[in-house]
Design an enzyme around this catalytic site. Structure first.
Site, mmCIF file in Angstrom:
data_model
loop_
_atom_site.group_PDB
_atom_site.id
_atom_site.type_symbol
_atom_site.label_atom_id
_atom_site.label_comp_id
_atom_site.label_asym_id
_atom_site.label_seq_id
_atom_site.Cartn_x
_atom_site.Cartn_y
_atom_site.Cartn_z
ATOM 1 N N GLU A 1 -3.931 7.444 -5.197
ATOM 2 C CA GLU A 1 -4.336 6.531 -6.274
ATOM 3 C C GLU A 1 -5.789 6.776 -6.630
ATOM 4 O O GLU A 1 -6.602 6.968 -5.711
ATOM 5 C CB GLU A 1 -4.176 5.073 -5.816
ATOM 6 C CG GLU A 1 -2.751 4.651 -5.630
ATOM 7 C CD GLU A 1 -2.630 3.161 -5.288
ATOM 8 O OE1 GLU A 1 -3.624 2.424 -5.450
ATOM 9 O OE2 GLU A 1 -1.556 2.752 -4.857
ATOM 10 N N ARG B 1 0.846 -1.184 0.000
ATOM 11 C CA ARG B 1 0.000 0.000 0.000
ATOM 12 C C ARG B 1 0.890 1.246 0.000
ATOM 13 O O ARG B 1 1.929 1.279 0.675
ATOM 14 C CB ARG B 1 -0.895 0.043 1.249
ATOM 15 C CG ARG B 1 -2.115 -0.879 1.193
ATOM 16 C CD ARG B 1 -3.134 -0.437 0.139
ATOM 17 N NE ARG B 1 -4.330 -1.250 0.104
ATOM 18 C CZ ARG B 1 -4.551 -2.293 -0.705
ATOM 19 N NH1 ARG B 1 -3.618 -2.681 -1.555
ATOM 20 N NH2 ARG B 1 -5.701 -2.950 -0.681
ATOM 21 N N HIS C 1 -0.794 -0.047 -9.621
ATOM 22 C CA HIS C 1 -1.522 -0.920 -8.680
ATOM 23 C C HIS C 1 -2.163 -2.107 -9.419
ATOM 24 O O HIS C 1 -3.386 -2.270 -9.439
ATOM 25 C CB HIS C 1 -2.596 -0.130 -7.917
ATOM 26 C CG HIS C 1 -3.024 -0.826 -6.649
ATOM 27 N ND1 HIS C 1 -3.284 -0.163 -5.475
ATOM 28 C CD2 HIS C 1 -3.225 -2.140 -6.367
ATOM 29 C CE1 HIS C 1 -3.627 -1.030 -4.535
ATOM 30 N NE2 HIS C 1 -3.600 -2.241 -5.062
HETATM 31 C C1 DGY Z 1 -5.798 -6.077 -2.772
HETATM 32 O O1 DGY Z 1 -6.427 -7.132 -2.957
HETATM 33 O O2 DGY Z 1 -5.723 -5.536 -1.670
HETATM 34 C C2 DGY Z 1 -5.139 -5.468 -3.961
HETATM 35 O O3 DGY Z 1 -4.406 -4.360 -3.620
HETATM 36 C C3 DGY Z 1 -6.153 -5.124 -5.031
HETATM 37 O O4 DGY Z 1 -7.196 -4.438 -4.492
#
Ligand code: DGY
Length: 319
Positions: free
Chosen positions: A268, A239, A286
């Site tokens: 994002e 993240r 991402h």
């Molecule tokens: C997650 O599954 O957390 C990925 O980042 C995609 O959303």
């Protein structure tokens, strides 16, 4: 018995949408735009269940305005930092996620970012693509070797362990920080560090695989970048909140780190425009879990959780 009403906030895989349509009275956001707070609040009165992605934000304020109809938020994501779990639980709304099924896809992307960052993928691609490649020398685009190097993993959960498995194929020496030490059969020879600080001291390559929580916000700050071996490479597929982006730029400018591979950003979509000037930041938007196989598996896992919930069972991934 009438089918439960389900709102799917984004365009999930075809196989997922087909299965959902068989078992639920489903409305799909075919426009595929992120669900707004107003849409979430309205949906809570019209649907028994929602399958959102990490792009929909269930803040305490939004959840406080929910109707009593919606009973479950079955996330199509492993990360749940977009959900105020306390607020949802207080409203009696079940929350699930989709662990396991995206570990390999995300670990593959972390490997791509690590290799690409270490070996000048951005500059190399551009120079060939633009026709600017007009010379060669042994001193040209010399990078950092991955094979045999020390890898530090922050967060040795499912994705961290999948990444370690792939890194073993590169004979990397694996070190990790985790809230607790792993059992021997899961650690597979990796060295445990009781603190992030201790891990950073040996991390020629550092890869982040922990969730975003108030405790991990800006985990990589100026002080911690300074603890890495000079010229380390930093990878983030977890993240954006884990990395203080101004500190990352400072660490690059000071050559404290030589490169970064990032799939996640503080903002994002969009990312950090200040990163664009730096060829030694290899960036992706991402897409860690974005393989066809994994998208189907995530969708099916979210539906498995819904099916169990409405069958009166405890969903496998209840948080
Ligand atoms: C997650 O599954 O957390 C990925 O980042 C995609 O959303």
């Amino acid at each position: 018995m009438s089918k439960k009403r389900l709102w799917i906030t984004r365009r999930l895989s075809d196989a997922t949408l087909d299965r959902a349509a068989k078992d639920y009275d489903v409305v799909i956001n075919h426009e595929d735009t992120p669900g707004t707070a107003d849409q979430l609040i309205a949906a809570s009165a019209e649907f028994d269940a929602i399958i959102p992605c990490h792009s929909e934000h269930f803040s305490a304020d939004v959840v406080a305005q929910f109707s009593d109809r919606v009973k479950i938020v079955a996330n199509h994501s492993v990360g749940v930092d977009h959900c105020d779990l306390t607020a949802l639980k207080a409203r009696g709304i079940a929350v699930t996620n989709t662990p396991d099924v995206l570990s390999d896809a995300t670990a593959e992307l972390a490997m791509l970012l690590m290799l690409g960052a270490a070996r000048h993928a951005v500059a190399g691609d551009r120079i060939v693509r633009t026709g600017a490649w007009d010379s060669w020398s042994p001193a040209f685009m010399v990078g950092k070797q991955v094979t045999g190097a020390r890898l530090g993993i922050v967060g040795m959960g499912r994705v961290g362990r999948a990444f370690a498995a792939k890194a073993r194929g590169f004979d990397m020496e694996i070190h990790y920080y985790n809230r607790s030490e792993l059992p021997v059969d899961q650690a597979k020879g990796a060295t445990y560090h009781q603190t992030v600080e201790s891990l950073l001291g040996v991390a020629d390559f550092l890869s982040l695989h922990c969730p975003a929580t108030p405790e991990t916000t800006n985990l990589m700050n100026l002080k911690r970048f300074a603890l890495l071996p000079k010229g380390a490479v930093v990878v983030n597929t977890a993240r954006g909140a884990l990395v203080d982006e101004a500190a990352l730029l400072d660490a690059l400018a000071a050559q404290q780190i030589s490169a970064a591979g990032l799939d996640c950003f503080q903002v994002e979509p969009g990312g950090n425009p200040a990163f664009a000037a730096h060829d030694n930041i290899f960036m992706l938007p991402h897409i860690g879990s974005a393989t066809r196989q994994t998208r189907d598996a995530m969708g099916f896992r979210a539906l498995d959780n819904l099916d169990a919930f409405f069958a009166g069972q405890t969903p496998g991934d209840l948080l």
